[in-house]
Design a protein around this motif. Structure first.
Motif, PDB file in Angstrom:
ATOM      1  N   GLU A  97     -51.772   7.454 -64.365  1.00 46.56           N
ATOM      2  CA  GLU A  97     -50.996   6.505 -63.663  1.00 46.56           C
ATOM      3  C   GLU A  97     -50.947   7.128 -62.503  1.00 46.56           C
ATOM      4  N   ALA A  98     -49.105   7.634 -61.739  1.00 55.44           N
ATOM      5  CA  ALA A  98     -48.921   7.461 -60.381  1.00 55.44           C
ATOM      6  C   ALA A  98     -50.191   8.825 -60.059  1.00 55.44           C
ATOM      7  N   GLU A  99     -50.151  10.033 -60.462  1.00 51.98           N
ATOM      8  CA  GLU A  99     -51.054  11.117 -59.533  1.00 51.98           C
ATOM      9  C   GLU A  99     -52.128  10.336 -58.757  1.00 51.98           C
ATOM     10  N   ARG A 100     -52.798   9.304 -60.100  1.00 49.41           N
ATOM     11  CA  ARG A 100     -53.758   8.304 -59.945  1.00 49.41           C
ATOM     12  C   ARG A 100     -53.873   8.356 -58.240  1.00 49.41           C
ATOM     13  N   ARG A 101     -53.018   7.095 -58.377  1.00 51.84           N
ATOM     14  CA  ARG A 101     -52.469   6.521 -56.916  1.00 51.84           C
ATOM     15  C   ARG A 101     -52.875   7.229 -55.813  1.00 51.84           C
ATOM     16  N   ILE A 102     -51.903   8.213 -56.421  1.00 45.77           N
ATOM     17  CA  ILE A 102     -51.871   9.076 -54.970  1.00 45.77           C
ATOM     18  C   ILE A 102     -53.089   9.973 -54.448  1.00 45.77           C
ATOM     19  N   TRP A 103     -54.084  10.231 -55.327  1.00 48.48           N
ATOM     20  CA  TRP A 103     -54.811  10.988 -55.804  1.00 48.48           C
ATOM     21  C   TRP A 103     -56.617   9.998 -55.246  1.00 48.48           C
ATOM     22  N   LEU A 104     -56.475   8.694 -55.494  1.00 47.33           N
ATOM     23  CA  LEU A 104     -56.944   7.135 -54.981  1.00 47.33           C
ATOM     24  C   LEU A 104     -56.899   7.505 -53.447  1.00 47.33           C
ATOM     25  N   ALA A 105     -55.942   7.676 -53.378  1.00 51.21           N
ATOM     26  CA  ALA A 105     -55.495   7.293 -51.258  1.00 51.21           C
ATOM     27  C   ALA A 105     -56.084   8.158 -51.095  1.00 51.21           C
ATOM     28  N   ARG A 106     -55.579   9.399 -51.117  1.00 54.66           N
ATOM     29  CA  ARG A 106     -56.536  10.943 -50.627  1.00 54.66           C
ATOM     30  C   ARG A 106     -57.830  11.257 -50.671  1.00 54.66           C
ATOM     31  N   LEU A 107     -58.214  10.345 -51.707  1.00 57.11           N
ATOM     32  CA  LEU A 107     -59.796  10.536 -51.442  1.00 57.11           C
ATOM     33  C   LEU A 107     -60.641   9.527 -51.270  1.00 57.11           C
ATOM     34  N   LYS A 108     -60.710   8.863 -49.818  1.00 59.94           N
ATOM     35  CA  LYS A 108     -60.929   7.500 -49.533  1.00 59.94           C
ATOM     36  C   LYS A 108     -62.101   8.702 -49.179  1.00 59.94           C
ATOM     37  N   GLY A 109     -63.233   8.247 -49.223  1.00 60.33           N
ATOM     38  CA  GLY A 109     -64.340   8.205 -48.211  1.00 60.33           C
ATOM     39  C   GLY A 109     -65.128   9.877 -49.458  1.00 60.33           C
ATOM     40  N   VAL A 110     -64.483  10.306 -50.324  1.00 70.08           N
ATOM     41  CA  VAL A 110     -64.950  10.722 -51.354  1.00 70.08           C
ATOM     42  C   VAL A 110     -66.644  10.552 -51.755  1.00 70.08           C
ATOM     43  N   GLU A 138     -56.323   1.064 -47.802  1.00 67.97           N
ATOM     44  CA  GLU A 138     -55.633   2.775 -48.856  1.00 67.97           C
ATOM     45  C   GLU A 138     -56.465   3.115 -49.639  1.00 67.97           C
ATOM     46  N   LYS A 139     -56.931   2.395 -49.877  1.00 66.03           N
ATOM     47  CA  LYS A 139     -57.007   3.448 -51.796  1.00 66.03           C
ATOM     48  C   LYS A 139     -58.809   3.053 -51.383  1.00 66.03           C
ATOM     49  N   THR A 140     -59.952   4.652 -52.286  1.00 60.86           N
ATOM     50  CA  THR A 140     -60.919   3.712 -52.679  1.00 60.86           C
ATOM     51  C   THR A 140     -60.919   3.708 -54.536  1.00 60.86           C
ATOM     52  N   SER A 141     -61.704   3.819 -55.286  1.00 65.00           N
ATOM     53  CA  SER A 141     -61.975   3.025 -55.927  1.00 65.00           C
ATOM     54  C   SER A 141     -62.220   4.393 -57.530  1.00 65.00           C
ATOM     55  N   SER A 142     -61.502   4.176 -58.334  1.00 66.31           N
ATOM     56  CA  SER A 142     -62.258   5.416 -59.540  1.00 66.31           C
ATOM     57  C   SER A 142     -63.742   5.163 -60.275  1.00 66.31           C
ATOM     58  N   VAL A 143     -64.282   3.950 -59.924  1.00 68.28           N
ATOM     59  CA  VAL A 143     -66.016   4.662 -59.863  1.00 68.28           C
ATOM     60  C   VAL A 143     -66.522   3.725 -59.182  1.00 68.28           C
ATOM     61  N   HIS A 144     -67.887   4.772 -58.688  1.00 70.10           N
ATOM     62  CA  HIS A 144     -68.583   4.462 -57.957  1.00 70.10           C
ATOM     63  C   HIS A 144     -70.066   5.237 -58.442  1.00 70.10           C
ATOM     64  N   PHE A 145     -70.439   3.755 -57.629  1.00 68.65           N
ATOM     65  CA  PHE A 145     -72.511   3.710 -58.190  1.00 68.65           C
ATOM     66  C   PHE A 145     -72.973   4.795 -56.591  1.00 68.65           C
ATOM     67  N   LEU A 146     -74.172   5.939 -57.039  1.00 65.08           N
ATOM     68  CA  LEU A 146     -74.510   6.490 -56.102  1.00 65.08           C
ATOM     69  C   LEU A 146     -75.830   7.240 -56.808  1.00 65.08           C
ATOM     70  N   ARG A 147     -76.363   7.139 -55.507  1.00 63.03           N
ATOM     71  CA  ARG A 147     -77.725   6.914 -55.456  1.00 63.03           C
ATOM     72  C   ARG A 147     -78.447   8.281 -54.624  1.00 63.03           C
ATOM     73  N   PHE A 148     -79.340   9.494 -54.895  1.00 65.39           N
ATOM     74  CA  PHE A 148     -79.208  10.566 -54.258  1.00 65.39           C
ATOM     75  C   PHE A 148     -81.067  10.135 -54.378  1.00 65.39           C
ATOM     76  N   GLU A 149     -81.416   9.897 -52.951  1.00 69.44           N
ATOM     77  CA  GLU A 149     -83.306  10.157 -52.244  1.00 69.44           C
ATOM     78  C   GLU A 149     -83.743  11.156 -52.300  1.00 69.44           C
ATOM     79  N   LEU A 150     -84.044  12.281 -52.826  1.00 70.02           N
ATOM     80  CA  LEU A 150     -84.784  13.644 -53.166  1.00 70.02           C
ATOM     81  C   LEU A 150     -86.212  13.166 -52.706  1.00 70.02           C
ATOM     82  N   GLY A 151     -87.016  12.328 -52.021  1.00 69.64           N
ATOM     83  CA  GLY A 151     -88.410  11.834 -51.880  1.00 69.64           C
ATOM     84  C   GLY A 151     -89.498  13.159 -52.406  1.00 69.64           C
ATOM     85  N   PRO A 152     -90.891  12.351 -52.371  1.00 67.02           N
ATOM     86  CA  PRO A 152     -91.431  14.424 -53.114  1.00 67.02           C
ATOM     87  C   PRO A 152     -91.282  15.067 -52.935  1.00 67.02           C
ATOM     88  N   GLN A 153     -91.316  16.011 -51.854  1.00 67.45           N
ATOM     89  CA  GLN A 153     -90.889  17.845 -51.805  1.00 67.45           C
ATOM     90  C   GLN A 153     -90.193  17.974 -52.955  1.00 67.45           C
TER      91      GLN A 153
END
Length: 194
Positions: A97-110, A138-153
């Motif tokens: 948990e302590a390491e996770r808190r440090i990393w989540l602060a470090r990873l803002k915007g990941v 202060e930090k990012t979340s440990s869970v994110h939902f992502l969408r990658f738009e590929l398009g037809p090509q």
């Protein structure tokens, strides 16, 4: 393709079929789970993985009324790919948990620095957390939902055998999986329509 209301199992039907259905989904997720370095896992969602989530939520919450079922479908259907995109749950995993808190602060915007690369094309960066903001000052979340738009090509190129890479280029976490294992690549191609 969105999950239709009439395709869902009743709570009783699901209770009977759950062990086999759960085993099928666990096996299926093995070809849709990609470890991006030591601390990030991407689980690429599809109709089956989201159907499982909906059925589990209905079961856990004991939802059987129409309005509640509709609410669950409205919440989860946006996570099903539409034929020219991929959708993924990103998990930042650190057991301490302590390491996770440090990393989540470090990873803002990941979440905005995750990309997929189809050979012959520029990488596509994730559109993150469209449902709600998961980062604060202060930090990012440990869970994110992502969408990658590929398009037809890009979709067409994937279906014709183009190689796939996935990576993260954040200042505190840079990794590339190149190429993505063939079993995962093939499973993701099953999401595409051109």
């Amino acid at each position: 393709m969105a999950i239709a209301r009439d395709s869902l199992l009743s709570l009783e039907q699901y209770a009977r079929q759950r062990p086999e259905f759960r085993a099928r989904v666990i096996a299926h997720k093995k070809t849709r789970t990609l470890h991006a370095g030591e601390h990030v896992t991407l689980v690429f969602e599809d109709e089956l993985t989201i159907r499982y989530q909906v059925q589990e939520m209905l079961r856990i919450e004991r939802i059987f009324e129409e309005a509640g079922i509709r609410d669950e479908l409205d919440a989860y259907n946006p996570l099903v790919p539409d034929g020219q995109n991929w959708k993924a749950t990103m998990l930042i995993e650190l057991p301490d948990e302590a390491e996770r808190r440090i990393w989540l602060a470090r990873l803002k915007g990941v979440e905005d620095r995750v990309w997929v690369g189809v050979a012959g094309f520029e990488p596509v960066y994730a559109i993150a957390d469209e449902d709600l903001e998961r980062e604060n000052a202060e930090k990012t979340s440990s869970v994110h939902f992502l969408r990658f738009e590929l398009g037809p090509q890009r979709s067409r190129a994937m279906l014709q055998g183009a190689a796939l890479a996935v990576g993260i280029d954040h200042t505190a976490y840079t990794v590339a999986v190149d190429p993505v294992p063939e079993a995962i690549r093939n499973s993701l191609c099953g999401d595409l329509r051109v």
